[in-house]
Design a protein around this motif. Structure first.
Motif, PDB file in Angstrom:
ATOM      1  N   SER A  84     -56.630 -16.689 -28.201  1.00 58.65           N
ATOM      2  CA  SER A  84     -56.766 -17.157 -26.881  1.00 58.65           C
ATOM      3  C   SER A  84     -55.918 -18.427 -26.532  1.00 58.65           C
ATOM      4  CB  SER A  84     -58.010 -17.447 -26.900  1.00 58.65           C
ATOM      5  OG  SER A  84     -58.143 -19.053 -27.510  1.00 58.65           O
ATOM      6  N   ALA A  85     -54.500 -18.559 -27.310  1.00 54.81           N
ATOM      7  CA  ALA A  85     -53.218 -18.523 -26.519  1.00 54.81           C
ATOM      8  C   ALA A  85     -53.007 -18.363 -25.849  1.00 54.81           C
ATOM      9  CB  ALA A  85     -52.615 -18.972 -27.578  1.00 54.81           C
ATOM     10  N   ALA A  86     -53.282 -16.802 -25.264  1.00 48.74           N
ATOM     11  CA  ALA A  86     -53.182 -16.560 -23.838  1.00 48.74           C
ATOM     12  C   ALA A  86     -53.810 -16.789 -22.982  1.00 48.74           C
ATOM     13  CB  ALA A  86     -52.682 -14.980 -23.420  1.00 48.74           C
ATOM     14  N   GLY A  87     -55.061 -17.832 -23.168  1.00 43.74           N
ATOM     15  CA  GLY A  87     -55.904 -18.009 -21.567  1.00 43.74           C
ATOM     16  C   GLY A  87     -55.560 -19.649 -21.781  1.00 43.74           C
ATOM     17  N   THR A  88     -53.955 -20.186 -21.537  1.00 44.10           N
ATOM     18  CA  THR A  88     -54.429 -20.966 -22.025  1.00 44.10           C
ATOM     19  C   THR A  88     -53.115 -21.609 -20.635  1.00 44.10           C
ATOM     20  OG1 THR A  88     -54.916 -21.204 -24.714  1.00 44.10           O
ATOM     21  CG2 THR A  88     -52.938 -23.494 -23.510  1.00 44.10           C
ATOM     22  N   GLU A  89     -53.376 -22.780 -20.597  1.00 42.38           N
ATOM     23  CA  GLU A  89     -52.098 -23.481 -19.361  1.00 42.38           C
ATOM     24  C   GLU A  89     -52.135 -23.214 -18.449  1.00 42.38           C
ATOM     25  OE1 GLU A  89     -50.147 -26.449 -20.324  1.00 42.38           O
ATOM     26  OE2 GLU A  89     -52.222 -26.918 -20.954  1.00 42.38           O
ATOM     27  N   LEU A  90     -53.117 -21.958 -17.910  1.00 38.76           N
ATOM     28  CA  LEU A  90     -52.937 -21.236 -17.180  1.00 38.76           C
ATOM     29  C   LEU A  90     -52.428 -22.048 -15.378  1.00 38.76           C
ATOM     30  CD1 LEU A  90     -56.490 -19.468 -17.547  1.00 38.76           C
ATOM     31  CD2 LEU A  90     -54.305 -18.675 -18.274  1.00 38.76           C
ATOM     32  N   SER A  91     -52.040 -22.912 -15.407  1.00 42.46           N
ATOM     33  CA  SER A  91     -51.620 -23.565 -14.448  1.00 42.46           C
ATOM     34  C   SER A  91     -50.547 -24.444 -14.962  1.00 42.46           C
ATOM     35  CB  SER A  91     -52.424 -25.236 -14.261  1.00 42.46           C
ATOM     36  OG  SER A  91     -52.513 -26.549 -15.466  1.00 42.46           O
ATOM     37  N   ASP A  92     -49.596 -24.212 -16.237  1.00 44.17           N
ATOM     38  CA  ASP A  92     -48.382 -24.019 -16.077  1.00 44.17           C
ATOM     39  C   ASP A  92     -47.548 -22.770 -15.927  1.00 44.17           C
ATOM     40  OD1 ASP A  92     -45.420 -24.283 -16.962  1.00 44.17           O
ATOM     41  OD2 ASP A  92     -46.756 -25.676 -18.898  1.00 44.17           O
ATOM     42  N   PRO A  93     -46.877 -22.297 -14.835  1.00 44.89           N
ATOM     43  CA  PRO A  93     -45.906 -21.112 -15.074  1.00 44.89           C
ATOM     44  C   PRO A  93     -45.143 -20.935 -16.244  1.00 44.89           C
ATOM     45  CG  PRO A  93     -46.268 -22.377 -12.405  1.00 44.89           C
ATOM     46  CD  PRO A  93     -46.356 -23.502 -14.244  1.00 44.89           C
ATOM     47  N   TRP A  94     -44.180 -21.454 -16.657  1.00 48.62           N
ATOM     48  CA  TRP A  94     -43.551 -21.718 -17.676  1.00 48.62           C
ATOM     49  C   TRP A  94     -44.514 -21.061 -18.486  1.00 48.62           C
ATOM     50  CZ3 TRP A  94     -42.586 -23.939 -22.578  1.00 48.62           C
ATOM     51  CH2 TRP A  94     -40.939 -23.098 -23.089  1.00 48.62           C
ATOM     52  N   TYR A  95     -45.876 -21.746 -19.244  1.00 52.49           N
ATOM     53  CA  TYR A  95     -45.802 -21.126 -20.490  1.00 52.49           C
ATOM     54  C   TYR A  95     -46.476 -19.700 -20.297  1.00 52.49           C
ATOM     55  CZ  TYR A  95     -49.898 -20.888 -23.717  1.00 52.49           C
ATOM     56  OH  TYR A  95     -50.219 -20.799 -25.152  1.00 52.49           O
ATOM     57  N   GLY A  96     -47.031 -19.935 -19.092  1.00 52.64           N
ATOM     58  CA  GLY A  96     -46.787 -18.517 -18.619  1.00 52.64           C
ATOM     59  C   GLY A  96     -45.431 -17.397 -19.401  1.00 52.64           C
ATOM     60  N   GLU A  97     -44.051 -17.567 -19.218  1.00 52.47           N
ATOM     61  CA  GLU A  97     -43.135 -17.314 -19.282  1.00 52.47           C
ATOM     62  C   GLU A  97     -42.624 -17.359 -20.588  1.00 52.47           C
ATOM     63  OE1 GLU A  97     -39.989 -18.683 -17.056  1.00 52.47           O
ATOM     64  OE2 GLU A  97     -41.291 -18.745 -15.164  1.00 52.47           O
ATOM     65  N   LEU A  98     -43.327 -18.214 -21.530  1.00 52.77           N
ATOM     66  CA  LEU A  98     -43.184 -18.302 -22.308  1.00 52.77           C
ATOM     67  C   LEU A  98     -44.068 -17.645 -23.090  1.00 52.77           C
ATOM     68  CD1 LEU A  98     -42.257 -20.224 -25.240  1.00 52.77           C
ATOM     69  CD2 LEU A  98     -43.860 -21.057 -25.062  1.00 52.77           C
ATOM     70  N   LEU A  99     -45.273 -17.605 -23.194  1.00 49.46           N
ATOM     71  CA  LEU A  99     -46.364 -16.569 -23.986  1.00 49.46           C
ATOM     72  C   LEU A  99     -45.988 -14.747 -23.360  1.00 49.46           C
ATOM     73  CD1 LEU A  99     -48.651 -17.186 -25.575  1.00 49.46           C
ATOM     74  CD2 LEU A  99     -49.672 -15.751 -23.965  1.00 49.46           C
ATOM     75  N   GLY A 100     -45.878 -14.647 -22.342  1.00 51.44           N
ATOM     76  CA  GLY A 100     -44.821 -13.463 -21.869  1.00 51.44           C
ATOM     77  C   GLY A 100     -45.792 -11.771 -21.256  1.00 51.44           C
ATOM     78  N   ALA A 101     -46.973 -12.775 -21.530  1.00 52.22           N
ATOM     79  CA  ALA A 101     -48.254 -12.471 -19.958  1.00 52.22           C
ATOM     80  C   ALA A 101     -49.069 -13.714 -20.367  1.00 52.22           C
ATOM     81  CB  ALA A 101     -48.369 -11.696 -21.084  1.00 52.22           C
ATOM     82  N   ARG A 102     -50.270 -12.925 -19.484  1.00 53.71           N
ATOM     83  CA  ARG A 102     -51.610 -13.739 -19.521  1.00 53.71           C
ATOM     84  C   ARG A 102     -52.651 -13.133 -19.126  1.00 53.71           C
ATOM     85  NH1 ARG A 102     -50.875 -18.597 -18.215  1.00 53.71           N
ATOM     86  NH2 ARG A 102     -49.127 -19.835 -16.632  1.00 53.71           N
ATOM     87  N   PHE A 103     -53.094 -13.830 -19.972  1.00 53.32           N
ATOM     88  CA  PHE A 103     -54.982 -13.053 -20.307  1.00 53.32           C
ATOM     89  C   PHE A 103     -56.147 -12.885 -19.562  1.00 53.32           C
ATOM     90  CE2 PHE A 103     -59.328 -14.595 -21.501  1.00 53.32           C
ATOM     91  CZ  PHE A 103     -59.700 -13.368 -21.866  1.00 53.32           C
ATOM     92  N   ALA A 104     -56.130 -11.422 -19.565  1.00 53.57           N
ATOM     93  CA  ALA A 104     -57.251 -10.924 -18.093  1.00 53.57           C
ATOM     94  C   ALA A 104     -58.141 -10.287 -18.109  1.00 53.57           C
ATOM     95  CB  ALA A 104     -56.862  -9.392 -17.743  1.00 53.57           C
ATOM     96  N   GLY A 105     -58.318 -10.551 -19.625  1.00 54.88           N
ATOM     97  CA  GLY A 105     -60.122 -10.748 -20.165  1.00 54.88           C
ATOM     98  C   GLY A 105     -60.802  -9.418 -20.713  1.00 54.88           C
ATOM     99  N   HIS A 106     -61.635  -9.095 -22.067  1.00 56.67           N
ATOM    100  CA  HIS A 106     -62.091  -8.247 -23.094  1.00 56.67           C
ATOM    101  C   HIS A 106     -63.011  -7.753 -22.665  1.00 56.67           C
ATOM    102  CE1 HIS A 106     -64.016 -11.330 -25.126  1.00 56.67           C
ATOM    103  NE2 HIS A 106     -63.442 -12.154 -24.384  1.00 56.67           N
ATOM    104  N   PRO A 107     -63.365  -7.009 -22.660  1.00 58.26           N
ATOM    105  CA  PRO A 107     -64.076  -6.355 -22.618  1.00 58.26           C
ATOM    106  C   PRO A 107     -65.326  -6.757 -23.971  1.00 58.26           C
ATOM    107  CG  PRO A 107     -63.423  -4.683 -24.866  1.00 58.26           C
ATOM    108  CD  PRO A 107     -62.736  -5.766 -23.439  1.00 58.26           C
ATOM    109  N   ASP A 108     -66.963  -7.069 -24.108  1.00 66.13           N
ATOM    110  CA  ASP A 108     -67.525  -8.101 -24.708  1.00 66.13           C
ATOM    111  C   ASP A 108     -67.777  -7.306 -25.776  1.00 66.13           C
ATOM    112  OD1 ASP A 108     -68.712  -9.043 -22.055  1.00 66.13           O
ATOM    113  OD2 ASP A 108     -70.826  -7.841 -22.049  1.00 66.13           O
ATOM    114  N   GLY A 109     -68.150  -8.599 -26.969  1.00 64.84           N
ATOM    115  CA  GLY A 109     -67.967  -8.273 -28.676  1.00 64.84           C
ATOM    116  C   GLY A 109     -67.114  -7.755 -28.741  1.00 64.84           C
ATOM    117  N   VAL A 110     -67.342  -7.615 -30.072  1.00 61.96           N
ATOM    118  CA  VAL A 110     -65.954  -7.283 -31.228  1.00 61.96           C
ATOM    119  C   VAL A 110     -65.999  -5.593 -30.973  1.00 61.96           C
ATOM    120  CG1 VAL A 110     -65.866  -9.675 -32.283  1.00 61.96           C
ATOM    121  CG2 VAL A 110     -66.940  -8.059 -33.342  1.00 61.96           C
ATOM    122  N   GLN A 111     -65.409  -4.919 -31.592  1.00 61.76           N
ATOM    123  CA  GLN A 111     -64.990  -2.970 -31.903  1.00 61.76           C
ATOM    124  C   GLN A 111     -64.041  -2.871 -32.828  1.00 61.76           C
ATOM    125  OE1 GLN A 111     -64.969  -0.831 -28.213  1.00 61.76           O
ATOM    126  NE2 GLN A 111     -65.346  -3.259 -27.034  1.00 61.76           N
TER     127      GLN A 111
END
Length: 205
Positions: A84-111
């Motif tokens: 979930s580092a991908a769902g972090t610092e969403l207010s910082d545009p540069w962090y999105g560049e650092l990570l390389g993508a932004r978290f959109a979501g995931h289906p419920d549960g683990v599979q």
């Protein structure tokens, strides 16, 4: 010896796997770990080779920490993002560049699903399967997940569905994996090898 700050601050959802994850990383050979949840720990990164954001959530840095992390990586330091580092610092545009993508979501549960590495070798793994937005086109994709082997729901992606990647950032390096939701993952030798490889890449080791 790689000197690494493992940062686990959460401002939203907190993963139950964090204690197991920190313990597993602290046991890695050749890595000297400092674990913190204090934003002040990011103010001076001169003693580290790598900074890991381990299942962090939402905004976890103060302005000085954001500036320090940016200078650290652009100046040659390594960054490792886990889950979930991908769902972090969403207010910082540069962090999105650092990570390389932004978290959109995931289906419920683990599979359980099938991953493929760069050589096309399959790997069955059980996790949450993240979907992403704002995926940069300069990522070196390391793992993709086969959407035919699980139910992506609203979080299907056109083309290859990435789950781990790396890229240079300035004079530094960034490596990210979406895996690591469960405590069981942190006892899986193949997954631990995956994370160790990410640390080695970020540290230029």
């Amino acid at each position: 010896m790689t000197r690494m700050l493992v940062f686990t601050r959460t401002a939203g959802y907190r993963h139950e796997s964090l204690p197991a994850a920190v313990a597993a990383i602290e046991a890695f050979p050749g890595v000297r770990v400092v674990h913190s949840e204090d934003p002040v720990a990011l103010h001076d990164l001169s003693q580290y080779d790598v900074v890991m954001f381990l299942s962090t959530t939402e905004d976890v840095l103060d302005p000085r920490g954001r500036s320090s992390l940016r200078s650290f990586v652009l100046g040659g330091g390594g960054f490792v993002g886990v889950h979930s580092a991908a769902g972090t610092e969403l207010s910082d545009p540069w962090y999105g560049e650092l990570l390389g993508a932004r978290f959109a979501g995931h289906p419920d549960g683990v599979q359980q699903a099938t991953l493929f590495d760069r050589e096309g070798q399959p790997w069955k793994f059980t996790d949450e399967w993240y979907g992403f937005t704002e995926v940069r086109d300069d990522l070196e994709i390391l793992l993709t997940v086969d959407e035919e082997t699980y139910e992506p729901g609203l979080y299907a992606m056109a083309g290859p569905h990435p789950q781990a990647w790396r890229r240079p950032v300035g004079a530094g390096r960034s490596w990210y994996t979406a895996l690591g939701h469960t405590s069981e993952a942190w006892a899986d030798p193949a997954f631990l090898d995956h994370v160790r490889a990410g640390i080695a890449y970020a540290a230029r080791d």
